[in-house]
Design an enzyme around this catalytic site. Structure first.
Site, PDB file in Angstrom:
ATOM      1  N   ASP A 679      -9.811   6.617  -3.702  1.00 33.25           N
ATOM      2  CA  ASP A 679      -9.549   6.384  -2.283  1.00 33.25           C
ATOM      3  C   ASP A 679     -10.865   6.297  -1.491  1.00 33.25           C
ATOM      4  OD1 ASP A 679      -7.533   6.501   0.030  1.00 33.25           O
ATOM      5  OD2 ASP A 679      -8.931   8.116   0.522  1.00 33.25           O
ATOM      6  N   LYS A 683     -12.688   3.060   0.567  1.00 34.11           N
ATOM      7  CA  LYS A 683     -13.175   3.109   1.956  1.00 34.11           C
ATOM      8  C   LYS A 683     -14.623   2.665   2.053  1.00 34.11           C
ATOM      9  CE  LYS A 683      -9.947   6.756   3.175  1.00 34.11           C
ATOM     10  NZ  LYS A 683      -9.684   8.187   3.065  1.00 34.11           N
TER      11      LYS A 683
HETATM   12  N1  LIG Z   1      -1.904  10.192   4.640  1.00 37.37           N
HETATM   13  C1  LIG Z   1      -2.939   9.805   5.298  1.00 37.37           C
HETATM   14  O1  LIG Z   1      -3.633  10.605   5.917  1.00 37.37           O
HETATM   15  C2  LIG Z   1      -3.347   8.374   5.314  1.00 37.37           C
HETATM   16  C3  LIG Z   1      -2.626   7.443   4.631  1.00 37.37           C
HETATM   17  N2  LIG Z   1      -2.984   6.134   4.654  1.00 37.37           N
HETATM   18  C4  LIG Z   1      -2.215   5.159   3.916  1.00 37.37           C
HETATM   19  O2  LIG Z   1      -0.880   5.176   4.327  1.00 37.37           O
HETATM   20  C5  LIG Z   1      -0.086   4.533   3.354  1.00 37.37           C
HETATM   21  C6  LIG Z   1       1.275   5.193   3.271  1.00 37.37           C
HETATM   22  O3  LIG Z   1       1.133   6.533   2.932  1.00 37.37           O
HETATM   23  P1  LIG Z   1       2.384   7.512   2.998  1.00 37.37           P
HETATM   24  O4  LIG Z   1       3.211   7.215   4.175  1.00 37.37           O
HETATM   25  O5  LIG Z   1       1.837   8.860   2.839  1.00 37.37           O
HETATM   26  O6  LIG Z   1       3.152   7.094   1.679  1.00 37.37           O
HETATM   27  P2  LIG Z   1       4.662   7.442   1.280  1.00 37.37           P
HETATM   28  O7  LIG Z   1       4.704   7.479  -0.182  1.00 37.37           O
HETATM   29  O8  LIG Z   1       5.153   8.603   2.052  1.00 37.37           O
HETATM   30  O9  LIG Z   1       5.451   6.148   1.795  1.00 37.37           O
HETATM   31  C7  LIG Z   1       5.315   4.887   1.201  1.00 37.37           C
HETATM   32  C8  LIG Z   1       6.464   4.033   1.648  1.00 37.37           C
HETATM   33  O10 LIG Z   1       6.270   2.727   1.139  1.00 37.37           O
HETATM   34  C9  LIG Z   1       7.487   2.266   0.586  1.00 37.37           C
HETATM   35  N3  LIG Z   1       7.182   1.251  -0.414  1.00 37.37           N
HETATM   36  C10 LIG Z   1       6.455   1.367  -1.538  1.00 37.37           C
HETATM   37  N4  LIG Z   1       6.436   0.186  -2.182  1.00 37.37           N
HETATM   38  C11 LIG Z   1       7.141  -0.685  -1.440  1.00 37.37           C
HETATM   39  C12 LIG Z   1       7.474  -2.053  -1.577  1.00 37.37           C
HETATM   40  N5  LIG Z   1       7.050  -2.763  -2.603  1.00 37.37           N
HETATM   41  N6  LIG Z   1       8.235  -2.639  -0.619  1.00 37.37           N
HETATM   42  C13 LIG Z   1       8.660  -1.914   0.431  1.00 37.37           C
HETATM   43  N7  LIG Z   1       8.369  -0.622   0.611  1.00 37.37           N
HETATM   44  C14 LIG Z   1       7.623  -0.014  -0.324  1.00 37.37           C
HETATM   45  C15 LIG Z   1       8.134   3.486   0.031  1.00 37.37           C
HETATM   46  O11 LIG Z   1       9.522   3.298  -0.162  1.00 37.37           O
HETATM   47  C16 LIG Z   1       7.824   4.476   1.145  1.00 37.37           C
HETATM   48  O12 LIG Z   1       8.772   4.329   2.180  1.00 37.37           O
HETATM   49  C17 LIG Z   1      -0.928   4.556   2.082  1.00 37.37           C
HETATM   50  O13 LIG Z   1      -1.383   3.257   1.802  1.00 37.37           O
HETATM   51  C18 LIG Z   1      -2.107   5.435   2.443  1.00 37.37           C
HETATM   52  O14 LIG Z   1      -3.307   5.053   1.815  1.00 37.37           O
HETATM   53  C19 LIG Z   1      -4.058   5.701   5.350  1.00 37.37           C
HETATM   54  C20 LIG Z   1      -4.808   6.578   6.076  1.00 37.37           C
HETATM   55  C21 LIG Z   1      -4.526   7.999   6.100  1.00 37.37           C
HETATM   56  N1  LIG Z   2      -5.674  10.333   1.337  1.00 37.52           N
HETATM   57  C1  LIG Z   2      -6.630   9.935   2.303  1.00 37.52           C
HETATM   58  C2  LIG Z   2      -5.985   9.731   3.625  1.00 37.52           C
HETATM   59  C3  LIG Z   2      -6.742   8.810   4.452  1.00 37.52           C
HETATM   60  O1  LIG Z   2      -7.013   7.668   4.140  1.00 37.52           O
HETATM   61  C4  LIG Z   2      -7.668  11.010   2.457  1.00 37.52           C
HETATM   62  O2  LIG Z   2      -7.470  12.084   1.923  1.00 37.52           O
HETATM   63  O3  LIG Z   2      -8.688  10.775   3.074  1.00 37.52           O
END
Ligand SMILES: NC(=O)C1=CN([C@@H]2O[C@H](COP(=O)(O)OP(=O)(O)OC[C@H]3O[C@@H](n4cnc5c(N)ncnc54)[C@H](O)[C@@H]3O)[C@@H](O)[C@H]2O)C=CC1
Ligand SMILES: N[C@@H](CC=O)C(=O)O
Ligand code: NA
Length: 815
Positions: A679, A683
């Site tokens: 990850d 970035k």
């Molecule tokens: N948690 C954090 O602090 C941060 C997260 N992100 C990004 O956010 C994104 C989402 O993370 P979360 O919400 O924690 O993940 P999550 O696992 O909680 O949710 C992912 C969602 O995507 C859906 N999904 C997966 N494949 C799919 C497809 N082919 N078609 C339609 N829907 C699909 C799943 O059903 C689920 O609803 C990731 O890419 C992550 O890198 C970015 C910055 C910070």
């Molecule tokens: N999983 C990531 C969330 C932000 O992109 C992190 O831990 O920094």
């Protein structure tokens, strides 16, 4: 004196007639001296037309007559006191008997002339005006029913007779003078010829009656009461945000009506226009609303344009050839020919080279026009001075209308920007030299989107609607929807932005609603009403719905949505994504996506790819755009690892801290992506690319923090098991750091186009020493920030801050 004209919808049933009476009462009692003009009850003119043709074809007309009788009698029974009903029934019965005799005559002769048809139709207005006058008489004994055949004289052009204005004016003035103090209820639509035969005034006839009488009597205003709130900025069936215009000039009303708005038929305004009498369009069923005033000037409104009208089906004919150049007579011959054949040319444009002429006609006329041109210009065609006319179908015209356009620069810019941004191709353009109207020809399939986009562009003080198609409803997606719901009213009130989620998908189900999916119940709806998820179909449906200000949000961690980014941009749809995969795959993909978005004039926002909601991508972009050069970037960009090192203390095991980081929503859906450094690598790669370096993932030197066994774990469960086993390894690392009065930091660097990430021990003098929670920190050393770097620091993971970053990107789309 005021003319109150009520249309068929107003007098169509008991409730309407009550409302009419109330309006008349108010006007009468406030001394406005109303004169009332009435149409036939709603549907009756159509019914009579049908009965007349039916009779001429030997069909049954009795049943229809009974229907007419029933509707009128029902009003008598409900609105006239029993003791006064008989004479009303009698008079109506006489009308119906006359009608029956007439229809019987037509039936016997099997012949329907325009003259007989006018006579038949006249009973619609007679019955309704008589009836309403009788209802009114109960409250105002001075009420008097007037058959307009006594007031308006025409020629014998049955079906659409021409009014003798001078004579009619005299008749009207004489009648009113002979009936002082009377409250007149006059039939609309009908008149009589010089031979005393009943004629009708054609389309919009009752409005015309009102205008003729109003002009003859020098009325103060002519009020046209109907069932809509006036003339609207656009067709409300297509543009939900259309609103009623307070003021229009006659010319503007004419232009708007020409291209669609059916509220008033323009020629009916002429008598009012000549005498400068304002026409007010009002709603019988919403009488407190002021409606639209059509007057001599355009009024002092803040609106840049007055409305957007359209013709949904149009055919365009292109004529190209050297035969036209410098030939003054060519277009004369062309348009005279079309006029002679009654082909209405809706719009014309000609290139300045005179090498081509493009004009629009109604689709029904297109073939005939082509045929006429081919025969008229046979010689030119044979001599190749003209190529064969080309017809294009499936097109629409959209026109913006307003007199103030000519004083306001930038109006056409605004129109074309709105169309271009939404990927709407403009096939031809015409601007009237009066500058009251700019018309464009576009594909019919784009019309609804274009009307909405242009409406937003010109009436933006109302708001811009962002139509969102979102994939991914996990941590980030669901937090984002909650934030949008909480902020919905604020955005609308303070920023004029409305956010509608119109398409929604996770990996199981998907749901669409162009009116907007409920932000309170999306979960239940997606679960209960959603269809099987299919990303290809999702994207296809998004394109098909063809909504303006459309944004695709990728809140997944999957590479599948990424495959569609390019085609989404090609459809002029912006993308907001927190998914890092698109920008951290092959460099060629990163380049293609950026270039495609730029070429199509749409946004590609991914602030949350680095440091979640912290402004990092934006800061770097601003530095680059303003001509700065990156000397060095040093950063901690893994919120998860930051949290782990900030909390890996005391008795708590390394394994448990990782678990907590996942529970707090800091980790990727698969925490190995964080701990293995993937990850962070993504970035740094994105930042390096945005800083101008064409690097590939393998160019990043990635130092590990995990022992090999953890790195190789085949599943998340196994990974956690291995972490437990590695507790001693991390305990030792911590002890070493403590001994040296240092802390563990996983730090990324970009310098001279080289990117590396490594585990370091830093002491209290290091700027990255003092961090807590999931803090990220980044320091940009640049040519301008050389002595002291530009630093951004704060929580860099977690669903609230990430969703907020996605939200901020979203509301900036199209800004
Ligand atoms: N948690 C954090 O602090 C941060 C997260 N992100 C990004 O956010 C994104 C989402 O993370 P979360 O919400 O924690 O993940 P999550 O696992 O909680 O949710 C992912 C969602 O995507 C859906 N999904 C997966 N494949 C799919 C497809 N082919 N078609 C339609 N829907 C699909 C799943 O059903 C689920 O609803 C990731 O890419 C992550 O890198 C970015 C910055 C910070
Ligand atoms: N999983 C990531 C969330 C932000 O992109 C992190 O831990 O920094
Ligand atoms: Na960010």
């Amino acid at each position: 004196m005021k003319i109150l004209k009520f249309g068929g919808t107003s007098v169509g049933a008991v409730d309407g007639i009550r409302a009419v009476l109330e309006i008349v009462r108010k006007s009468h009692e406030s001394g406005e001296r109303p004169l009332v003009v009435l149409s036939a009850m709603g549907g009756i003119t159509n019914l009579l037309t049908h009965l007349a043709t039916e009779a001429a074809e030997g069909g049954n007309f009795i049943q229809g007559l009974q229907e007419m009788e029933t509707r009128h009698f029902a009003v008598v029974k409900q609105l006239i006191a029993v003791k006064s009903q008989n004479p009303v029934f009698t008079k109506l019965k006489i009308y119906f008997n006359e009608l029956e005799d007439l229809l019987q005559g037509i039936y016997n002769l099997r012949e329907l002339s325009l003259q007989s048809k006018d006579l038949i139709l006249s009973y619609g207005e007679r019955c309704s005006a008589f009836l309403v006058s009788k209802v009114a008489e109960q409250y105002f004994p001075e009420s008097l029913f007037v058959d307009a055949t006594q007031l308006i004289q025409t020629d014998s052009h049955f079906g659409s007779a021409h009014v003798d204005q001078v004579l009619s004016e005299q008749l009207i003035q004489a009648f009113v003078a002979a009936n002082p103090g009377k409250l007149l209820f006059v039939t609309g639509f009908i008149a009589s010829s010089e031979k005393g035969r009943v004629t009708t005034l054609g389309r919009g006839g009752s409005d015309y009656t009102a205008a003729i009488i109003g002009a003859a009597l020098g009325a103060e205003t002519i009020e046209i009461w109907t069932d809509v709130d006036g003339m609207l900025t656009a067709d409300p069936r297509i543009v939900k945000k259309a609103f009623s215009l307070p003021i229009l000039s006659y010319t503007e009303a004419m232009e708007l009506s020409y291209f669609g708005a059916k509220v008033i038929y323009p020629p009916t305004m002429i008598p009012a226009f000549l005498k400068k009498i304002p026409i007010v369009i009002r709603n019988t069923f919403n009488p407190d609303f002021a409606g639209t005033t059509i007057q001599h000037d355009s009024g002092n409104t803040a609106l840049p344009i007055k409305g957007i009208s359209s013709i949904s089906a149009i055919s365009v004919i292109n004529l190209v050839g050297s035969g036209m150049i410098g030939r003054a007579g060519f277009s004369g011959r062309l348009f005279t020919l079309l006029a002679k054949e009654q082909i209405n040319v809706v719009l014309i444009t000609q290139s300045s080279s005179e090498h081509s002429i493009t004009f629009a006609v109604h689709p029904a006329d297109a073939q005939r026009a082509e045929w006429l041109i081919c025969s008229e210009f046979e010689l030119e065609l044979k001599a190749n001075k003209l190529s064969a006319p080309e017809i294009e179908d499936g097109l629409s015209i959209l026109a913006i209308v307003g007199e103030n356009m000519k004083h306001t620069p930038g109006m056409s810019g605004r129109l074309f920007h709105a169309l271009g941004r939404n990927g709407i191709n403009v096939r031809a353009i015409a601007q009237g030299s009066s500058e009251y109207n700019i018309s464009v020809i576009i594909s019919q399939s784009d019309l609804a989107k274009a009307l909405n986009a242009v409406h937003d562009a010109f009436f933006a003080q109302l708001n811009k609607t962002l139509h969102v198609f979102n994939v991914g409803t996990g941590n980030i997606g669901s937090t984002l929807f909650r934030q949008i719901q909480e902020q919905y009213g604020f955005l609308l009130d303070n920023n004029d932005i409305e956010v509608k989620i119109v398409g929604l998908s996770n990996s199981r189900t998907m749901l669409f609603d162009s009116e907007g999916i409920s932000l309170a119940e999306w979960k239940e709806q997606l679960q209960n009403a959603g269809e099987q998820a299919d990303l290809e179909l999702f994207v296809a449906r998004m394109k098909q719905m063809n909504l303006p200000n459309c944004v695709f949000i990728d809140n997944t961690a999957s590479e599948q949505p990424v495959r569609y980014y390019e085609t989404i941009f090609q459809s002029n749809i912006s993308i907001v994504t927190c998914n890092k995969i698109a920008n951290s795959g092959r460099y060629s993909q990163y380049r293609i996506l950026k270039d495609t978005a730029r070429r199509h004039g749409v946004d590609f926002f991914y602030e949350t790819n680095v440091g979640a909601g912290l402004p990092i991508v934006r800061v770097l972009r601003d530095l680059m755009m303003s001509g700065d050069r990156i000397v060095r970037i040093e950063a901690i960009l893994s919120g998860t690892i930051s949290y782990i090192f900030n909390n890996f203390a005391g008795t708590v095991s390394f394994h448990d801290v990782v678990k907590t980081a996942q529970q707090l929503g800091y980790t990727e859906p698969d925490p190995r992506d964080d701990l293995k450094g993937t990850d962070f690598m993504r970035k740094m790669l994105i930042l390096a690319r945005d800083a101008g370096y064409a690097l590939e993932p393998e160019d990043v030197q990635l130092g590990a923090i995990l022992p090999d066994a953890c790195i190789q774990a085949a599943s998340v469960d196994e990974f956690y098991r291995e972490l437990k086993a590695a507790d001693e390894h991390f305990g030792n690392l911590r002890a070493k750091a403590l001994r040296e009065n240092k802390v563990l930091r996983y730090i990324g660097k970009l310098e001279n186009g080289q990117v590396s990430i490594a585990l370091e021990l830093v002491d209290a003098n290091h700027p990255f020493f003092a961090l807590s929670g999931s803090d990220n920190i980044i320091s940009f050393t640049t040519e301008r920030y050389k002595d002291r770097p530009l630093v951004v620091k704060g929580p860099g993971a977690g669903s609230e801050v990430t969703a907020a970053g996605v939200f901020a990107d979203l509301v900036n789309v199209g800004a």
